[in-house]
Write an enzyme that holds these catalytic residues in place. Structure first.
Site, PDB file in Angstrom:
ATOM      1  N   GLY A 283       2.235  10.731  -8.951  1.00 53.06           N
ATOM      2  CA  GLY A 283       1.017  11.439  -8.569  1.00 53.06           C
ATOM      3  C   GLY A 283       0.748  11.187  -7.094  1.00 53.06           C
ATOM      4  CE1 TYR A 333      -9.982   2.188  -9.193  1.00 54.06           C
ATOM      5  CE2 TYR A 333      -9.789   3.818  -7.454  1.00 54.06           C
ATOM      6  CZ  TYR A 333      -9.801   3.492  -8.784  1.00 54.06           C
ATOM      7  OH  TYR A 333      -9.612   4.489  -9.711  1.00 54.06           O
ATOM      8  CB  CYS A 359     -29.935   6.609  -3.136  1.00 54.04           C
ATOM      9  SG  CYS A 359     -30.599   7.991  -2.231  1.00 54.04           S
TER      10      CYS A 359
HETATM   11  N1  LLP Z   1       1.576   8.570 -15.419  1.00 53.85           N
HETATM   12  C1  LLP Z   1       0.576   7.994 -16.078  1.00 53.85           C
HETATM   13  C2  LLP Z   1       0.665   7.832 -17.525  1.00 53.85           C
HETATM   14  C3  LLP Z   1      -0.576   7.563 -15.375  1.00 53.85           C
HETATM   15  O1  LLP Z   1      -1.556   6.972 -16.041  1.00 53.85           O
HETATM   16  C4  LLP Z   1      -0.643   7.730 -13.971  1.00 53.85           C
HETATM   17  C5  LLP Z   1      -1.828   7.291 -13.217  1.00 53.85           C
HETATM   18  C6  LLP Z   1       0.429   8.364 -13.328  1.00 53.85           C
HETATM   19  C7  LLP Z   1       1.536   8.755 -14.079  1.00 53.85           C
HETATM   20  C8  LLP Z   1       0.443   8.610 -11.844  1.00 53.85           C
HETATM   21  O2  LLP Z   1       0.387   7.437 -11.112  1.00 53.85           O
HETATM   22  P1  LLP Z   1       0.536   7.474  -9.505  1.00 53.85           P
HETATM   23  O3  LLP Z   1       1.934   7.923  -9.192  1.00 53.85           O
HETATM   24  O4  LLP Z   1      -0.469   8.420  -8.986  1.00 53.85           O
HETATM   25  O5  LLP Z   1       0.263   6.090  -9.092  1.00 53.85           O
HETATM   26  N2  LLP Z   1      -7.680   6.377  -9.468  1.00 53.85           N
HETATM   27  C9  LLP Z   1      -6.771   5.324  -9.055  1.00 53.85           C
HETATM   28  C10 LLP Z   1      -5.384   5.531  -9.613  1.00 53.85           C
HETATM   29  C11 LLP Z   1      -5.358   5.658 -11.123  1.00 53.85           C
HETATM   30  C12 LLP Z   1      -3.978   5.958 -11.664  1.00 53.85           C
HETATM   31  C13 LLP Z   1      -4.034   6.298 -13.112  1.00 53.85           C
HETATM   32  N3  LLP Z   1      -2.796   6.653 -13.720  1.00 53.85           N
HETATM   33  C14 LLP Z   1      -6.786   5.247  -7.538  1.00 53.85           C
HETATM   34  O6  LLP Z   1      -7.482   6.033  -6.904  1.00 53.85           O
HETATM   35  O7  LLP Z   1      -6.133   4.372  -6.963  1.00 53.85           O
END
Ligand code: LLP
Length: 430
Positions: A283, A333, A359
Site C-alpha cells: 500500500g 502515531y 479543537c
Molecule cells: N495487507 C494487509 C492485510 C494490511 O493490513 C495492510 C495494511 C496492507 C496489506 C498494506 O500495508 P502497507 O504496504 O501500506 O504498509 N494507518 C497506518 C498504516 C496501517 C496499515 C494497515 N494495514 C499508517 O498510517 O501508518
C-alpha cells in the site's frame, strides 16, 4: 538534502514541484487543504515491483486502504495490478475504477456474510481468512450461492516487524491471522468443507517496515507450513507475503522494492519453492511518496521570549488550514512527516509547531520545524499519499479536502472539495 518523494518531488529555484507542476500554483488554483498526487510516481513504484518479479508467476495487489480514490485505483488497474481489499466498500471502489475482480484478494478479520456474498458474486480471486471461525460462515454462503470460495489462510507467523506497535500485525499479541501452530488444523478443516477451495497461504506482518529480515523470517515460517500442509495432501498454489514495505518520511532507509522482491525470490528458490506463485500487498510503498498535502498558513503565534528553556509557553505556533481530520498520522502515531514551504523564503526562519484549527491539543502536523513563513504562504506536508485522505474525517464539521492527480502535462481534479451541506444531508430534525 534529497526530498522524500524525489525524483518526482523537486525544488526548482525557490519553488516546490511535483512532476513539474508548481505546488504553489496548484494550491492557489484548487484551494487548500489539497492532496496532490503524481500518477507517474505511483506507476514507477508499481513498476519497480513488477520488474523485479518478471518471469515469475506473481500478482501485485495494491492495498486499497492506503489511498482509495478511484483515479488511484484506475492507475493500478491499467497497469495490470490486483487489489487487496478489506471491505465491500473497497470492493465497490475497485469495480467502479475498472479493476478486475479475479485479481482481488479479500483480507480483514471481520468480514460479514453480506460482504462474503458480494465478493463471491463479484468473483474475487480469494479470501484471506483470518480465523477458524470465518471458515464455516464462508462455506455456508458459498454453498447458498452454489459456488466454492477460494481461500488462503492468513497465518500469524509471530515475527517482530520492528515497527510502530500500532502498525505491527504479525505478533501473537495482535488480533490478525491464525496462530502458526493452529494453522495446519485450520487447513484440514478448510479442505474438508465442500464450499471452500484452498488456494494459498498469506501473511502480513506490519507496516512501515524498513528491513528485509522480518520478511524472510515470516517467509520461512510460512514455507514450513506450506510443506506440512502439502504433506497432508492439501495443495497450496500461491504464497502471499503481504505488504508493509516502508518509505522515507525523514531519514529512514527502507530497502528498495526491487531488493525486497529479489531477497524473497532468492529465499523461495533456496527452499525449493521457486515456481510457486507469489503475491504482494503493498500500500504505502506504492502511493506514500507520490503525494503531498498542501495547506495555507493562516496565523503565526510567536512564543514568549522571556520564558525559561524547555517551558512549553515558549512554543511558537504556525496555524495552518489543514488539521488532524485531513491527516491524522502525526496525531495518531506521533508520525514525523516532513513539511516544506511551497515557495522558499530567504532567511533562517523560526522553530514552529505546525498546528491545525481543530479543537484538540493533539491537532498538530509537525513539531519543532524550522520554517521561514508568513501568513498566506503555502506549505506542503510530504509523503502524504498513503493513509492521508483514506483516514480523513469530518471532525469539527470540516469538509474533506479536494484531491488532484497530475499526470505528465495534465492536471485532473479527482475529487472535488466536500461541501458542508453534504455533511448533514442524511440527518433529520425530529
Ligand atoms: N495487507 C494487509 C492485510 C494490511 O493490513 C495492510 C495494511 C496492507 C496489506 C498494506 O500495508 P502497507 O504496504 O501500506 O504498509 N494507518 C497506518 C498504516 C496501517 C496499515 C494497515 N494495514 C499508517 O498510517 O501508518
Amino acid at each position: 538534502m534529497t526530498l522524500p518523494g524525489a525524483p518526482f518531488l523537486a525544488r526548482r529555484g525557490a519553488g516546490l514541484e511535483l512532476d513539474g507542476h508548481s505546488l504553489d500554483e496548484l494550491a492557489r488554483r484548487f484551494g487548500t487543504p489539497l492532496f496532490v498526487y503524481s500518477r507517474r510516481a505511483m506507476r514507477a513504484a508499481f513498476d519497480a515491483y513488477e520488474q523485479a518479479l518478471r518471469g515469475r508467476p506473481h500478482l501485485v495487489c495494491y492495498a486499497v486502504k492506503a489511498n482509495s480514490n478511484l483515479a488511484v485505483l484506475q492507475t493500478f488497474a491499467r497497469a495490470g495490478g490486483g487489489f487487496d481489499i478489506v471491505s465491500a466498500g473497497e470492493l465497490a471502489r475497485v469495480l467502479a475504477a475498472g479493476g478486475e475482480p479475479a485479481r482481488v484478494v479479500f483480507s480483514g478479520v471481520g468480514k460479514t456474510r453480506a460482504e462474503m456474498r458480494q465478493a463471491l458474486q463479484a468473483g474475487v480471486r480469494c479470501f484471506n481468512v483470518e480465523s477458524e471461525g470465518e471458515l464455516a460462515p464462508l462455506n455456508e454462503v458459498a454453498l447458498e450461492l452454489g459456488v466454492r470460495a477460494p481461500v488462503s489462510l492468513r497465518v500469524n507467523p509471530d515475527v517482530d516487524a520492528r515497527t510502530h506497535p500500532y502498525i505491527s500485525t504479525g505478533l501473537k499479541a495482535n488480533k490478525f491471522g491464525i496462530a502458526h501452530d493452529k494453522a495446519l488444523v485450520a487447513y484440514r478443516l478448510a479442505a474438508a468443507l465442500p464450499g471452500l477451495q484452498v488456494v494459498g497461504i498469506d501473511c502480513h506482518i506490519g507496516s512501515q517496515i524498513t528491513q528485509v529480515a522480518p520478511y524472510l523470517d515470516a517467509l520461512d515460517r510460512l514455507l514450513d507450513l506450506v510443506e506440512a500442509v502439502e504433506a497432508a495432501g492439501i495443495a497450496i498454489r500461491h504464497v502471499d507475503v503481504g505488504g508493509g514495505l516502508g518509505i522515507t518520511y525523514t531519514d529512514e532507509a527502507p530497502p528498495a522494492a526491487s531488493d525486497l522482491v529479489a531477497r524473497i525470490l532468492e529465499r523461495l528458490d533456496a527452499r525449493g519453492h521457486g515456481q510457486r506463485e507469489v503475491l504482494f500487498e503493498p500500500g504505502r510503498s506504492l502511493v506514500g511518496n507520490a503525494g503531498v498535502l498542501l495547506t495555507e498558513v493562516l496565523y503565526l503565534k510567536a512564543g514568549q521570549d522571556d520564558s525559561a528553556e524547555g517551558d512549553d509557553s515558549a512554543r511558537s505556533f504556525c496555524v495552518v488550514d489543514a488539521a488532524m481530520n485531513d491527516l491524522v498520522r502525526p496525531a495518531m502515531y506521533q508520525a514525523f512527516m516532513a513539511i516544506e514551504p511551497c515557495v522558499r523564503r530567504p532567511g533562517a526562519g523560526t522553530t514552529w509547531d505546525v498546528v491545525g484549527p481543530v479543537c484538540e491539543s493533539g491537532d498538530w502536523l509537525g513539531r519543532d520545524r524550522r520554517l521561514a513563513v508568513q501568513p498566506g504562504d503555502m506549505l506542503a506536508v510530504l509523503s502524504a499519499g498513503a493513509y492521508g485522505m483514506t483516514m480523513a474525517s469530518n471532525y469539527n464539521s470540516r469538509p474533506r479536502a479536494a484531491e488532484v492527480m497530475v499526470d505528465g502535462d495534465r492536471v485532473h481534479l479527482i475529487r472535488k472539495r466536500e461541501e458542508v451541506s453534504t455533511l448533514f444531508a442524511d440527518e433529520r430534525l425530529t
